[in-house]
Write a protein that holds these residues in place. Structure first.
Motif, mmCIF file in Angstrom:
data_model
loop_
_atom_site.group_PDB
_atom_site.id
_atom_site.type_symbol
_atom_site.label_atom_id
_atom_site.label_comp_id
_atom_site.label_asym_id
_atom_site.label_seq_id
_atom_site.Cartn_x
_atom_site.Cartn_y
_atom_site.Cartn_z
ATOM 1 N N ASP A 175 42.648 48.773 7.903
ATOM 2 C CA ASP A 175 43.694 48.965 6.919
ATOM 3 C C ASP A 175 43.246 50.321 6.065
ATOM 4 O O ASP A 175 42.253 50.576 5.557
ATOM 5 C CB ASP A 175 43.711 47.945 5.834
ATOM 6 N N GLY A 176 44.648 51.042 6.009
ATOM 7 C CA GLY A 176 44.029 52.364 5.497
ATOM 8 C C GLY A 176 43.742 52.228 4.152
ATOM 9 O O GLY A 176 43.293 53.226 3.402
ATOM 10 N N ARG A 177 44.079 51.539 3.346
ATOM 11 C CA ARG A 177 43.666 51.195 1.911
ATOM 12 C C ARG A 177 42.373 51.237 1.686
ATOM 13 O O ARG A 177 41.778 51.753 0.747
ATOM 14 C CB ARG A 177 44.333 49.921 1.499
ATOM 15 N N ALA A 178 41.519 50.531 2.675
ATOM 16 C CA ALA A 178 40.075 50.628 2.726
ATOM 17 C C ALA A 178 39.554 51.960 2.401
ATOM 18 O O ALA A 178 38.660 52.347 1.934
ATOM 19 C CB ALA A 178 39.345 49.654 3.801
ATOM 20 N N PHE A 179 40.014 53.053 3.161
ATOM 21 C CA PHE A 179 39.498 54.203 3.333
ATOM 22 C C PHE A 179 40.142 55.177 2.345
ATOM 23 O O PHE A 179 39.207 55.714 1.816
ATOM 24 C CB PHE A 179 40.140 54.930 4.690
ATOM 25 N N ALA A 180 41.243 54.615 1.712
ATOM 26 C CA ALA A 180 41.677 55.519 0.476
ATOM 27 C C ALA A 180 40.626 55.108 -0.632
ATOM 28 O O ALA A 180 40.324 56.097 -1.323
ATOM 29 C CB ALA A 180 42.931 54.906 0.362
ATOM 30 N N ILE A 181 40.275 53.883 -0.819
ATOM 31 C CA ILE A 181 39.465 53.440 -1.802
ATOM 32 C C ILE A 181 38.149 54.306 -1.568
ATOM 33 O O ILE A 181 37.189 54.763 -2.481
ATOM 34 C CB ILE A 181 39.289 51.901 -1.844
ATOM 35 N N ALA A 182 37.693 54.191 -0.116
ATOM 36 C CA ALA A 182 36.266 54.991 -0.029
ATOM 37 C C ALA A 182 36.262 56.351 -0.430
ATOM 38 O O ALA A 182 35.504 56.783 -1.183
ATOM 39 C CB ALA A 182 35.832 54.786 1.347
ATOM 40 N N LEU A 183 37.592 56.905 -0.033
ATOM 41 C CA LEU A 183 37.489 58.354 -0.542
ATOM 42 C C LEU A 183 37.459 58.695 -1.850
ATOM 43 O O LEU A 183 37.234 59.665 -2.374
ATOM 44 C CB LEU A 183 38.828 59.012 0.474
ATOM 45 N N ALA A 184 38.337 57.759 -2.566
ATOM 46 C CA ALA A 184 38.533 57.946 -4.049
ATOM 47 C C ALA A 184 37.110 57.807 -4.651
ATOM 48 O O ALA A 184 36.728 58.621 -5.713
ATOM 49 C CB ALA A 184 39.569 56.950 -4.577
ATOM 50 N N GLN A 185 36.223 56.723 -4.257
ATOM 51 C CA GLN A 185 34.985 56.598 -4.906
ATOM 52 C C GLN A 185 33.990 57.683 -4.384
ATOM 53 O O GLN A 185 33.159 58.083 -5.253
ATOM 54 C CB GLN A 185 34.472 55.277 -4.274
ATOM 55 N N MET A 186 34.228 58.191 -3.398
ATOM 56 C CA MET A 186 33.174 59.312 -2.883
ATOM 57 C C MET A 186 33.708 60.496 -3.489
ATOM 58 O O MET A 186 32.945 61.792 -3.501
ATOM 59 C CB MET A 186 33.424 59.392 -1.432
ATOM 60 N N ASP A 187 34.898 60.652 -4.190
ATOM 61 C CA ASP A 187 35.468 62.012 -4.660
ATOM 62 C C ASP A 187 35.627 63.040 -3.687
ATOM 63 O O ASP A 187 35.001 64.093 -3.790
ATOM 64 C CB ASP A 187 34.718 62.464 -5.978
ATOM 65 N N ALA A 188 36.070 62.626 -2.429
ATOM 66 C CA ALA A 188 36.155 63.536 -1.524
ATOM 67 C C ALA A 188 37.524 63.224 -0.672
ATOM 68 O O ALA A 188 38.204 62.581 -0.821
ATOM 69 C CB ALA A 188 35.276 63.094 -0.276
ATOM 70 N N ARG A 189 37.850 64.505 0.120
ATOM 71 C CA ARG A 189 39.158 64.725 0.660
ATOM 72 C C ARG A 189 38.857 64.010 2.229
ATOM 73 O O ARG A 189 37.778 64.335 2.793
ATOM 74 C CB ARG A 189 39.667 65.877 0.640
ATOM 75 N N PRO A 190 39.704 63.678 3.118
ATOM 76 C CA PRO A 190 39.415 63.244 4.388
ATOM 77 C C PRO A 190 38.685 64.074 5.308
ATOM 78 O O PRO A 190 38.004 63.827 5.951
ATOM 79 C CB PRO A 190 40.864 62.982 4.886
ATOM 80 N N HIS A 191 39.116 65.251 5.237
ATOM 81 C CA HIS A 191 38.637 66.358 6.368
ATOM 82 C C HIS A 191 37.064 66.525 5.877
ATOM 83 O O HIS A 191 36.372 67.071 6.652
ATOM 84 C CB HIS A 191 39.187 67.572 6.153
ATOM 85 N N GLU A 192 36.439 66.237 4.660
ATOM 86 C CA GLU A 192 35.304 66.326 4.340
ATOM 87 C C GLU A 192 34.431 65.357 4.546
ATOM 88 O O GLU A 192 33.124 65.466 4.591
ATOM 89 C CB GLU A 192 35.290 66.561 2.789
ATOM 90 N N VAL A 193 34.872 64.226 5.252
ATOM 91 C CA VAL A 193 34.118 63.119 5.566
ATOM 92 C C VAL A 193 34.004 62.894 7.051
ATOM 93 O O VAL A 193 34.828 62.652 7.714
ATOM 94 C CB VAL A 193 34.612 61.891 4.940
#
Length: 204
Positions: free
Chosen positions: A144-162
């Motif tokens: 589920d994309g929401r899991a990745f959205a939560i992770a990115l928010a918690q990491m304070d990162a943009r997708p292409h940085e991870v």
């Protein structure tokens, strides 16, 4: 860097161990595997994968459904977590520890209530990874994309940085669709090569 646990940070065959576990405990409790499954399907157990604080109710209901004594249930739970956690991928973890301070390291894992405590007791992940995000605590599972959205928010990162690393193709594909760099973990050597390349590119 965002990593899965089971099959990546832990050496465990998630396709094989549940079958071994079921066969072992069906035999010990004098049940056929079919009866074992039927009893659990009728037990109305809470879903530990996306809820927290339900482990005690789950395991007491699990044991009762199978006709296990309290002592047998306690042994069954311990056996479950031994199988679930497997052994740590020491080679990968050592490589990641060498990156501490230079690269952000986080966990996103589909899990069950109790996994954080069991994995921390065995492997001490909190000394290296922050944040550690388990599906039972965030209420949603990969892919589920929401899991990745939560992770990115918690990491304070943009997708292409991870860089995301997982051993399940469906999860890797979901991450890629969201713009993350993603690697399907098939063996430690291959994953270490991908990590080295990603860290080298980031340093340039």
């Amino acid at each position: 860097m965002l990593l899965d646990v089971g099959g990546v940070l832990e050496l465990v065959d998630d396709a094989a161990w549940p079958l071994r576990f079921r066969a072992r405990w069906a035999e010990r409790l004098g049940l056929t595997e079919q009866e074992y499954d039927r009893r659990l399907e009728s037990a109305n157990l809470p879903d530990t994968r996306v809820a927290t604080g339900v482990a005690d109710r789950f395991w007491s209901g699990y044991g009762a459904a199978l006709g296990a004594t309290p002592a047998q249930t306690a042994e069954l739970v311990g056996d479950f977590w031994d199988e679930y956690c497997g052994v740590v991928n020491a080679e990968l973890l050592a490589a990641l520890r060498s990156l501490r301070g230079a690269v952000g390291l986080a966990i996103l894992s589909n899990s069950g209530d109790g996994a954080r405590e069991e994995e921390e007791r065995r492997f001490g992940f909190a000394s290296l990874f922050d944040p550690i995000l388990y599906s039972h605590e965030i209420g949603v599972s990969k892919p589920d994309g929401r899991a990745f959205a939560i992770a990115l928010a918690q990491m304070d990162a943009r997708p292409h940085e991870v860089l995301f690393i997982d051993d399940v193709d469906e999860n890797v594909e979901s991450a890629r669709r969201l713009g993350l760099h993603a690697h399907l973990h098939e063996d430690t050597a291959g994953t270490l090569a991908v990590i080295a390349q990603a860290v080298g590119s980031a340093a340039r």
